[in-house]
Design an enzyme around this catalytic site. Structure first.
Site, short mmCIF file in Angstrom:
data_model
loop_
_atom_site.label_atom_id
_atom_site.label_comp_id
_atom_site.label_asym_id
_atom_site.label_seq_id
_atom_site.Cartn_x
_atom_site.Cartn_y
_atom_site.Cartn_z
N GLY A 17 0.80 -1.12 0.25
CA GLY A 17 -0.03 -0.13 -0.08
C GLY A 17 0.79 1.04 -0.07
N GLY A 19 0.25 5.33 1.34
CA GLY A 19 -0.36 6.54 1.99
C GLY A 19 -0.13 7.99 1.37
CG ASP A 133 -8.79 10.32 7.74
OD1 ASP A 133 -9.85 10.47 7.09
OD2 ASP A 133 -7.98 9.78 7.21
#
Length: 652
Positions: A17, A19, A133
């Site tokens: 992943g 970010g 978030d």
């Protein structure tokens, strides 16, 4: 960075992943032999002192958060020019993907997830950390159904000066009104976002939608959500009340702490409806008619009612008074409408200004391109052609999409987004690779040790039914379905069986045990009782006399043990002693093990006995006696006559 080793112990493997400021890899901690997730700062930020300080702060703050519902941070450091954080490696899927796949969740599941997120937030808030978030994409649902809150990457401590107080962060669909307006944030900000997460989980959709982030954010400030039950009739009123209280526009009207919210959700799950009702309040109903807009709220309630005087209180001047009151009301109403409109315009301007500061000065709207099945280069070109910025691609394995092609994108294609927005996308690494590994020998290990050993060999563990074993202690692995030393594919599941103890048991020795007590004990030991009854003169009826095999013997589980139970004392013949001298009769009966009571002269003749025929061994027999008649002496009758004049011999 694949195949790089950080800190002398963390082997970096495939990328999983990317970010906003870091890339995440799957890795191996070679010291502990466990799989980990490794977050490394993107190169463009590594040399920026402010970003490096924030990265360090994130690691230190996250490492202090210890909760079963927060991703654990194991280590952090710097290797050459690379900053890295070592975290728990999670298996499962994020909540957003789960909702997209399955739709609305069951109310109990929504409450369970909400309670666990609230518990995670409680830990963070106690460390003065606001996540800011909270959204389904940051909630990982694990295979066992529990959750982990991820990505404290944009969280900040209250005493931190690394981000501006008025910065607007997070995703527009989940941000609180105060975030959108650039106000100071507190724990209730996360509670608002959690309310939206539960709303989406319960209904399958977010409460506020729009063509761009600005329109969604304006709705967060100005619009009331539809009650979840209008979108999903299966949402019950108690859960709906909890969700809507979390989503109150005014932070003071929400749950004030994550602990309070967690307790309320647990009360709901436990069926303590009164506790839920008194802890929540429902959002006021939006005005839908001219009458309602001019109505006066009921004290302590949520509905509105027009103000009406009782008819019995009208006087002759009531018409005139009503006209004057109506004129005054209309004047105040016009003033309030003007003030409200001005306030709404000011609020909207503040929202737009805050969002523009976040998204950039350009506000032109563009159509998001469809990136499906494009190469990375083609995707970046399509994104930039439309005036957007391409995010760092996230690489995932996909068995259906060719390697190097786009699998998924966010935002979805054909949506209107502000020019300059970041478009993130995932790229296929090709089919999940099949790696052959050796199956370890798990026998003799505990279940936890077996799971850890399998993880080292890139295998999954599954505990099967426990088995009896004479070779392994209770709690140790006794069997496994794949032979030690055999070959399996990485990711395969190895089923193992834990010893429930030896297959042999000892026949219990229980003194003065009743039939039910002894047979129950045999059943607990896995033995079968065969009960037989026999008379016994020394053991009371219903009590165990002896067993076969004998007490203390070792037998296999499942064996039959014959249990001899006393049916009482045996019956014996009672001698007939009527007509005998009492002492002689007593001796005969006691010789036959009876107990004798004598009623009458002890040297008399037995004229009756209480028991005849047969009686239990040791029974009591009562003998009734009478005096013996004296023997008649020989000679004339004068010796037997009375003494004259009634005088006694002594008186002669």
């Amino acid at each position: 960075m694949a195949e790089t080793k950080l800190g002398g112990r963390y082997q970096v493997q495939d990328r999983i992943g990317t970010g906003g400021m870091a890339t995440v890899y799957r890795g191996l901690d070679e010291v502990l032999g466990r799989t980990v997730a490794i977050k490394t700062m993107l190169p463009q930020y590594a040399n920026d002192p402010s970003f490096a300080a924030r990265f360090k702060q994130e690691a230190q703050a996250a490492a202090a958060l210890q909760s079963p519902y927060i991703v654990s941070v194991y280590d952090w450091g710097k290797d050459a020019d690379t900053y890295y954080i070592v975290m728990e490696y999670l298996r499962g899927t994020d909540l957003k993907t789960g909702i997209r796949k399955h739709g609305a969740l069951d109310c109990k599941k929504v409450a369970q997830i909400g309670s666990q997120i609230a518990q995670a937030l409680s830990v963070a808030h106690k460390h003065d950390i606001i996540h800011r978030d909270i959204k389904p994409q940051n909630i990982m649902v694990q295979p066992d159904g529990n959750i982990k809150v991820m990505d404290f990457g944009i969280a900040r401590a209250k005493n931190s000066h690394l981000t501006q107080d008025n910065s607007v962060l997070g995703t527009a669909h989940y941000v609180s009104p105060e975030q959108t307006q650039g106000k100071e944030l507190g724990p209730t900000t996360d509670i608002y976002s959690l309310g939206i997460v539960m709303y989406e989980a319960a209904t399958g959709q977010v409460p506020f939608q729009g063509d761009d982030a600005i329109s969604v954010a304006l709705k967060q400030v100005n619009e009331q959500p539809k009650p979840p039950s209008q979108l999903n009739p299966n949402v019950d009123p108690q859960l709906e009340a909890i969700i809507l209280k979390c989503m109150q526009k005014n932070p003071a009207d929400r749950f004030q702490t994550a602990d309070e919210l967690s307790r309320t959700l647990r009360d709901y799950l436990a069926g303590r409806m009164q506790a839920v009702n008194t802890a929540t309040s429902v959002l006021p109903a939006a005005a839908t008619s001219k009458l309602e807009r001019g109505a006066t709220p009921m004290v302590g309630g949520t509905a509105t009612m027009p103000r009406v005087e009782r008819t019995g209180r009208f006087r002759q001047s009531a018409t005139q008074q009503a006209a004057e009151a109506e004129a005054e009301r209309q004047r105040k109403h016009k003033r309030n409408v003007i003030l409200a409109a001005a306030g709404g315009i000011v609020a909207a301007v503040l929202v737009i200004v805050a969002l523009v500061s976040l998204l950039g000065s350009g506000t032109a709207m563009r159509n998001v391109p469809n990136l499906s099945n494009l190469t990375v280069e083609q995707a970046v070109e399509a994104i930039e052609k439309e005036g957007f910025e391409a995010g760092e691609p996230q690489y995932v394995y996909d068995d259906n999409v060719p390697e190097g092609r786009v699998v998924e994108q966010d935002p979805e294609p054909n949506r209107q987004m502000p020019e300059g927005s970041v478009i993130n996308f995932k790229v296929s690494n090709g089919p999940t690779p099949v790696e052959e590994v050796e199956v370890p020998d798990l026998r003799g290990m505990t279940a936890d040790e077996a799971e850890e050993e399998l993880s080292k060999h890139k295998l999954l563990g599954k505990r099967g039914d426990d088995v009896e074993s004479d070779d392994y202690e209770e709690g140790e692995v006794a069997e496994q379905d794949l032979e030690p030393g055999s070959t399996a594919n990485a990711g395969d599941t190895v089923t193992y069986h834990v010893s429930a103890g030896s297959s042999q048991v000892v026949v219990p020795e229980l003194s003065n045990a009743t039939e039910s007590e002894y047979t129950s004990r045999l059943k607990d030991l896995g033995l079968v009782a065969d009960v037989r009854y026999t008379s016994d003169n020394s053991v009371a009826s219903g009590y165990v006399i002896y067993t076969t095999p004998g007490m203390g013997s070792t037998v296999d589980k499942g064996s039959t043990v014959t249990v001899f139970v006393s049916s009482g004392r045996e019956e014996v013949k009672v001698p007939n002693v009527v007509g005998e001298v009492a002492t002689t009769a007593q001796a005969r009966l006691e010789g036959a093990n009876f107990v004798v009571n004598i009623s009458g002269p002890t040297d008399g003749i037995v004229i009756e006995q209480s028991v005849t025929g047969s009686a239990p061994y040791g029974a009591t027999i009562t003998l009734t006696t009478e005096a013996q008649e004296p023997e008649t002496p020989s000679g004339n009758g004068d010796h037997g006559g009375s003494i004259g004049n009634g005088a006694t011999p002594e008186g002669q």
